[in-house]
Design a protein around this motif. Structure first.
Motif, PDB file in Angstrom:
ATOM      1  N   LEU A 178      -0.757  -9.118  -6.086  1.00  0.00           N
ATOM      2  CA  LEU A 178      -1.318 -10.453  -6.244  1.00  0.00           C
ATOM      3  C   LEU A 178      -0.765 -11.147  -7.485  1.00  0.00           C
ATOM      4  O   LEU A 178      -0.362 -12.315  -7.410  1.00  0.00           O
ATOM      5  CB  LEU A 178      -2.848 -10.367  -6.327  1.00  0.00           C
ATOM      6  N   VAL A 179      -0.727 -10.449  -8.608  1.00  0.00           N
ATOM      7  CA  VAL A 179      -0.206 -11.054  -9.826  1.00  0.00           C
ATOM      8  C   VAL A 179       1.260 -11.442  -9.630  1.00  0.00           C
ATOM      9  O   VAL A 179       1.701 -12.489 -10.116  1.00  0.00           O
ATOM     10  CB  VAL A 179      -0.365 -10.093 -11.018  1.00  0.00           C
ATOM     11  N   SER A 180       2.021 -10.648  -8.908  1.00  0.00           N
ATOM     12  CA  SER A 180       3.439 -10.972  -8.685  1.00  0.00           C
ATOM     13  C   SER A 180       3.588 -12.194  -7.783  1.00  0.00           C
ATOM     14  O   SER A 180       4.598 -12.900  -7.852  1.00  0.00           O
ATOM     15  CB  SER A 180       4.174  -9.774  -8.072  1.00  0.00           C
ATOM     16  N   VAL A 181       2.591 -12.475  -6.940  1.00  0.00           N
ATOM     17  CA  VAL A 181       2.610 -13.679  -6.101  1.00  0.00           C
ATOM     18  C   VAL A 181       2.330 -14.923  -6.934  1.00  0.00           C
ATOM     19  O   VAL A 181       2.847 -16.003  -6.668  1.00  0.00           O
ATOM     20  CB  VAL A 181       1.580 -13.547  -4.962  1.00  0.00           C
ATOM     21  N   LEU A 182       1.514 -14.751  -7.979  1.00  0.00           N
ATOM     22  CA  LEU A 182       1.125 -15.875  -8.825  1.00  0.00           C
ATOM     23  C   LEU A 182       2.264 -16.360  -9.694  1.00  0.00           C
ATOM     24  O   LEU A 182       2.204 -17.465 -10.236  1.00  0.00           O
ATOM     25  CB  LEU A 182      -0.068 -15.485  -9.702  1.00  0.00           C
ATOM     26  N   VAL A 209       0.822  -1.212   0.000  1.00  0.00           N
ATOM     27  CA  VAL A 209       0.000   0.000   0.000  1.00  0.00           C
ATOM     28  C   VAL A 209       0.857   1.263   0.000  1.00  0.00           C
ATOM     29  O   VAL A 209       0.568   2.229  -0.707  1.00  0.00           O
ATOM     30  CB  VAL A 209      -0.949   0.000   1.216  1.00  0.00           C
ATOM     31  N   GLU A 210       1.939   1.267   0.768  1.00  0.00           N
ATOM     32  CA  GLU A 210       2.758   2.473   0.913  1.00  0.00           C
ATOM     33  C   GLU A 210       3.755   2.652  -0.222  1.00  0.00           C
ATOM     34  O   GLU A 210       4.025   3.775  -0.651  1.00  0.00           O
ATOM     35  CB  GLU A 210       3.511   2.426   2.248  1.00  0.00           C
ATOM     36  N   GLU A 211       4.306   1.518  -0.714  1.00  0.00           N
ATOM     37  CA  GLU A 211       5.406   1.615  -1.671  1.00  0.00           C
ATOM     38  C   GLU A 211       5.102   0.995  -3.027  1.00  0.00           C
ATOM     39  O   GLU A 211       5.921   1.080  -3.947  1.00  0.00           O
ATOM     40  CB  GLU A 211       6.657   0.925  -1.090  1.00  0.00           C
ATOM     41  N   GLY A 212       3.950   0.336  -3.158  1.00  0.00           N
ATOM     42  CA  GLY A 212       3.664  -0.379  -4.399  1.00  0.00           C
ATOM     43  C   GLY A 212       4.542  -1.605  -4.560  1.00  0.00           C
ATOM     44  O   GLY A 212       4.876  -2.006  -5.684  1.00  0.00           O
ATOM     45  N   PHE A 213       4.883  -2.242  -3.449  1.00  0.00           N
ATOM     46  CA  PHE A 213       5.779  -3.398  -3.459  1.00  0.00           C
ATOM     47  C   PHE A 213       5.199  -4.559  -4.273  1.00  0.00           C
ATOM     48  O   PHE A 213       4.011  -4.876  -4.175  1.00  0.00           O
ATOM     49  CB  PHE A 213       6.019  -3.874  -2.025  1.00  0.00           C
ATOM     50  N   VAL A 214       6.022  -5.173  -5.113  1.00  0.00           N
ATOM     51  CA  VAL A 214       5.674  -6.401  -5.824  1.00  0.00           C
ATOM     52  C   VAL A 214       6.862  -7.355  -5.729  1.00  0.00           C
ATOM     53  O   VAL A 214       7.994  -6.929  -5.523  1.00  0.00           O
ATOM     54  CB  VAL A 214       5.328  -6.155  -7.316  1.00  0.00           C
ATOM     55  N   ARG A 215       6.591  -8.629  -5.878  1.00  0.00           N
ATOM     56  CA  ARG A 215       7.663  -9.627  -5.855  1.00  0.00           C
ATOM     57  C   ARG A 215       8.297  -9.756  -7.230  1.00  0.00           C
ATOM     58  O   ARG A 215       7.639  -9.551  -8.252  1.00  0.00           O
ATOM     59  CB  ARG A 215       7.122 -10.982  -5.396  1.00  0.00           C
ATOM     60  N   GLU A 216       9.557 -10.113  -7.239  1.00  0.00           N
ATOM     61  CA  GLU A 216      10.257 -10.317  -8.500  1.00  0.00           C
ATOM     62  C   GLU A 216       9.860 -11.652  -9.108  1.00  0.00           C
ATOM     63  O   GLU A 216       9.431 -12.575  -8.430  1.00  0.00           O
ATOM     64  CB  GLU A 216      11.772 -10.270  -8.277  1.00  0.00           C
ATOM     65  N   LYS A 266      -5.499  -1.084  -6.628  1.00  0.00           N
ATOM     66  CA  LYS A 266      -4.650  -1.214  -7.822  1.00  0.00           C
ATOM     67  C   LYS A 266      -3.299  -1.809  -7.446  1.00  0.00           C
ATOM     68  O   LYS A 266      -2.777  -2.706  -8.118  1.00  0.00           O
ATOM     69  CB  LYS A 266      -4.463   0.143  -8.490  1.00  0.00           C
ATOM     70  N   LYS A 267      -2.736  -1.319  -6.353  1.00  0.00           N
ATOM     71  CA  LYS A 267      -1.440  -1.830  -5.893  1.00  0.00           C
ATOM     72  C   LYS A 267      -1.574  -3.264  -5.408  1.00  0.00           C
ATOM     73  O   LYS A 267      -0.696  -4.111  -5.655  1.00  0.00           O
ATOM     74  CB  LYS A 267      -0.905  -0.942  -4.768  1.00  0.00           C
ATOM     75  N   GLU A 268      -2.677  -3.558  -4.714  1.00  0.00           N
ATOM     76  CA  GLU A 268      -2.884  -4.912  -4.208  1.00  0.00           C
ATOM     77  C   GLU A 268      -3.039  -5.922  -5.339  1.00  0.00           C
ATOM     78  O   GLU A 268      -2.534  -7.052  -5.249  1.00  0.00           O
ATOM     79  CB  GLU A 268      -4.118  -4.918  -3.297  1.00  0.00           C
ATOM     80  N   LEU A 269      -3.718  -5.534  -6.406  1.00  0.00           N
ATOM     81  CA  LEU A 269      -3.872  -6.426  -7.558  1.00  0.00           C
ATOM     82  C   LEU A 269      -2.531  -6.716  -8.222  1.00  0.00           C
ATOM     83  O   LEU A 269      -2.253  -7.857  -8.607  1.00  0.00           O
ATOM     84  CB  LEU A 269      -4.839  -5.813  -8.574  1.00  0.00           C
ATOM     85  N   LYS A 270      -1.714  -5.704  -8.368  1.00  0.00           N
ATOM     86  CA  LYS A 270      -0.401  -5.907  -8.990  1.00  0.00           C
ATOM     87  C   LYS A 270       0.471  -6.795  -8.098  1.00  0.00           C
ATOM     88  O   LYS A 270       1.238  -7.641  -8.612  1.00  0.00           O
ATOM     89  CB  LYS A 270       0.260  -4.556  -9.264  1.00  0.00           C
TER      90      LYS A 270
END
Length: 346
Positions: free
Chosen positions: A342-346, A16-23, A336-340
């Motif tokens: 989620l996709v990075s978790v998949l 939420v704060e940084e738009g963090f996604v997994r590589e 929007k950030k949470e969805l992105k």
């Protein structure tokens, strides 16, 4: 479990704060969005996941639910000549019921404006008559089982998998997303056989927690229908759980970007249930599979009703939905950030 819940909440705060996604990239070819409970935002999640995936990957989208909510999202107002059932029935029952159509999918961007600008995606519409499909499927399965014909059982259970694989190959599509019915029998059963992985939405309420437990138990319990038929087919593997998505989590907490106490309780319970089924997950720690999403009721309704992915909704904009004037609130930016993520978790 304390470490697990702390990590889930810390990840959510970073998202939420940084738009963090997994590589990394999507780990599987085919996904089924599934839960044995209605009203949790499953079709809205399927619609938005398909859109997010289509930004980087070519995608085949299929609607396995007789309610056809995803079909309404993607092809509202357009005439549909062929549905998924038109392909499933002849494949299941043979040539006496016609031929499997050569082309069963529609180019998504031609019917849903929002999908333009991404990679190529195609959609296979659902059919209201899918509600009657389970009786046909299980009649054929019982005939094959009475003959102890494992090959026939396997062929029946993998009808959907083969149909989707052929369509994806013909259209040169690299990923598959399926929306399923909240009822296990029929299309959902075949979707579990067709999917490499499942995405399970869990609303923060008692019935959804019970449904999560039932879904994971069905996927793994040797005394339950899904595993029994897989064994009768000679050993079809169950799909992995790619993510558990906590939907409609409240954010009325004194601590910034932290779900409220009621939502946290349900997240902890979801984690506790998931930890009972480690073999269903590819993660070393099942806590890494849990993704928190906001209470997006109005935004989600707008997204589904107007066929606009949440990523493309503008905060503050108004939309008429079912004779009500709804506004996209600021939580859409969080989602929007949470969805992105989620996709990075998949």
């Amino acid at each position: 479990m304390a470490d697990g819940i702390d990590r889930i909440l810390e990840n959510h705060a970073k998202v939420v704060e940084e738009g963090f996604v997994r590589e990394g990239d999507l780990r599987y070819k085919s996904y089924a969005v599934t839960t044995l409970r209605g009203g949790v935002g499953k079709s809205t999640l399927s619609f938005n996941l398909a859109y997010e995936m289509s930004r980087k990957h070519s995608v085949l989208i299929a609607d396995l639910c007789a309610q056809r909510n995803l079909t309404e999202n993607l092809m509202k107002g357009f005439e549909i000549d062929v549905t998924l059932l038109d392909a499933l029935q002849p494949a299941l029952l043979g040539a006496a019921f016609g031929d499997v159509p050569d082309d069963i999918s529609y180019r998504t961007s031609s019917y849903c404006e929002s999908f333009k600008g991404g990679k190529t995606s195609y959609f296979i519409p659902g059919d209201a008559e899918l509600f009657a499909f389970p009786s046909t499927l299980y009649q054929q399965l019982q005939i094959a089982n009475a003959q102890n014909n494992k090959t026939a059982i396997k062929n029946l259970l993998e009808i959907l998998k083969k149909l989707l694989a052929k369509e994806a190959k013909d259209k040169k599509l690299s990923k598959i997303v399926m929306d399923t019915s909240p009822f296990y029998a029929g299309g959902t059963h075949l979707a579990w056989c067709a999917a490499d992985a499942v995405v399970i939405p869990v609303r923060v309420d008692e019935h959804s927690i019970d449904s999560l437990n039932l879904t994971l138990d069905m996927l793994s319990n040797s005394t339950k229908d899904f595993v029994i038929w897989n064994e009768r087919a000679g050993g079809i593997p169950a799909p992995k759980v790619a993510a558990i998505v906590i939907t409609m989590a409240g954010a009325k907490s004194q601590k910034r970007n932290t779900p409220d106490s009621a939502s946290r309780m349900y997240i902890e319970r979801a984690l506790s249930i998931a930890e009972k089924y480690p073999n269903l997950f590819d993660f070393d720690d099942v806590a890494d599979s849990i993704v928190i999403t906001d209470d997006f009721m109005s935004t989600g309704r707008i997204s589904g009703a107007k066929s606009i992915p949440i990523d493309k909704l503008k905060v503050g904009s108004f939309h008429n939905v079912e004779k009500k004037r709804l506004q996209v609130n600021s939580s859409a930016e969080r989602y929007k950030k949470e969805l992105k993520y989620l996709v990075s978790v998949l």
